[in-house]
Design an enzyme around this catalytic site. Structure first.
Site, PDB file in Angstrom:
ATOM      1  N   ASP A 199       0.800  -1.226   0.000  1.00 20.12           N
ATOM      2  CA  ASP A 199       0.000   0.000   0.000  1.00 20.12           C
ATOM      3  C   ASP A 199       0.831   1.274   0.000  1.00 20.12           C
ATOM      4  O   ASP A 199       0.326   2.346   0.350  1.00 20.12           O
ATOM      5  CB  ASP A 199      -0.927   0.003   1.219  1.00 20.12           C
ATOM      6  CG  ASP A 199      -1.979  -1.090   1.135  1.00 20.12           C
ATOM      7  OD1 ASP A 199      -2.629  -1.200   0.093  1.00 20.12           O
ATOM      8  OD2 ASP A 199      -2.130  -1.835   2.124  1.00 20.12           O
ATOM      9  N   ASP A 239      -6.045  -4.800  -5.046  1.00 18.33           N
ATOM     10  CA  ASP A 239      -5.864  -3.428  -4.567  1.00 18.33           C
ATOM     11  C   ASP A 239      -4.575  -2.799  -5.086  1.00 18.33           C
ATOM     12  O   ASP A 239      -4.488  -1.585  -5.269  1.00 18.33           O
ATOM     13  CB  ASP A 239      -5.825  -3.388  -3.036  1.00 18.33           C
ATOM     14  CG  ASP A 239      -6.874  -4.233  -2.347  1.00 18.33           C
ATOM     15  OD1 ASP A 239      -7.195  -5.326  -2.845  1.00 18.33           O
ATOM     16  OD2 ASP A 239      -7.339  -3.834  -1.266  1.00 18.33           O
TER      17      ASP A 239
END
Length: 371
Positions: free
Chosen positions: A87, A148
């Site tokens: 992330d 993601d």
């Protein structure tokens, strides 16, 4: 309609910053945020909202607050605080890259490039992609990719444009191709994650972490794919990414309920109390806005996508926003984090707030996000 929604959203963003100086909003199981240090994967979204608010309004408060937050991101990178995951783009595209693009702050550019190097370090030659979570020898996650991560690739594409170093581009492209091949199904739906043998690279199975079950389509994962592949097309001009983003958007739209805001998983049984995920709809709206900018004017999908976008955003503003809720800390209600895990199945999601605001300011003034 958009202007009113944006103005009330910015009031909330400013009030939060004044009431919680130096802190970042984390997800809680109560109808509020848990305010703490910069140590979660979601913290870049808060800073990104500051920059969107500054670009839209020109208010120095937002610029100053966002710039002050950059120090927390620098401290985090230098001390490797909770960065054993993919992330890094969520964190540093919306903070360091954003500040470089808006202000020309060279220190922000240097920080963003160091963050890109950190993300590169998570590329695994064994299976040719960026590892989602954990250390390289992690027995469970050592060979796992996640949909993601498509939203983290723009940090690498940007680093390539800034430096001319093709390794950034090559790694982003390899990961996008791996995601396309193994995460996207023939009907345009998606797996949340996929497992490989971390040493030999053999494909093992698709699965989920936060979805209803391994073979279901988690709505937020689908939304990451819509926007993520659209962004990969922006940087590569590879037509297969554009086609994939459109197919995924059509699947998302065609599986929406009557109010045009998604449930948390497209395969869960819909009954009273089934959680929504307004954040997934906000992300998809941003992806559609990106697609509409990139698609040829004569593309037959334009009218379909534009009409769906308006229905989704009107419903988010009218039915899910907090514009009429006094002292609300979030911008949109009824987001979900980890339903099966019992973690915030119905609450404010800071990424939902960010993408809601990104979609609004792009629709009203053409202001993009920082991907």
């Amino acid at each position: 309609m958009w202007k009113e929604a944006i103005e009330t959203a910015m009031e909330t963003v400013k009030r939060n910053a004044i009431q919680h100086p130096g802190l970042f909003p984390h997800i809680s199981n109560e109808l509020r945020y848990e305010w703490g240090q910069n140590n979660d994967w979601i913290d870049g979204f808060y800073t990104g909202m500051m920059w969107l608010s500054y670009e839209y309004s020109g208010q120095e408060f937002f610029k100053q607050t966002a710039s002050e937050q950059l120090h927390a991101f620098e401290h985090r990178l230098e001390n490797h605080i909770a960065l054993d995951h993919h992330d890094i783009g969520f964190l540093y595209s919306l903070s360091a890259v954003a500040e470089w693009k808006i202000t020309g702050n060279v220190e922000a550019r240097q920080l963003a490039l160091r963050a890109a190097d950190k993300l590169v370090s998570r590329f695994r030659e064994g299976f040719g992609a960026i590892q989602a979570w954990g250390m390289e020898d992690d027995p469970e996650n050592g060979g796992r990719i996640i949909i993601d991560c498509l939203m983290n690739l723009p940090l690498l594409y940007w680093a390539h444009l800034e430096t001319g170093n093709s390794s950034y581009y090559d790694i982003a492209e390899k990961h996008a191709q791996k995601s396309l091949r193994f995460l996207i199904r023939g009907d345009g739906s998606s797996y949340h994650t996929f497992y490989f043998d971390r040493l030999q690279g053999n494909a093992l199975r698709g699965g989920t972490h936060q979805g209803f079950q391994d073979g279901s389509t988690w709505s937020r994962g689908q939304s990451w794919g819509v926007y993520g592949f659209a962004l990969s097309y922006r940087y590569t001009k590879n037509e297969i990414y554009l086609d994939t983003a459109k197919r995924m958007a059509r699947f998302f739209i065609d599986h929406l309920p009557e109010d045009h805001v998604s449930y948390w998983d497209f395969d869960d049984v819909v009954e009273q109390g089934t959680p929504r995920d307004s954040s997934a709809t906000a992300i998809t709206a941003c992806g559609i806005l990106e697609l509409l900018e990139l698609m040829p004017e004569d593309d037959s999908d334009r009218d379909y996508l534009r009409a769906a976008l308006l229905r989704m955003m009107e419903s988010l503003v009218d039915n899910y926003s907090t514009r009429n809720i006094e002292n609300a800390e979030g911008l949109i209600q009824h987001g979900s984090y980890h339903v099966r895990g019992g973690q915030a199945p119905d609450n404010y999601m800071i990424w939902g707030d960010y993408y809601y605001l990104e979609a609004l300011v792009r629709m009203d003034k053409g202001i993009k996000g920082y991907w």
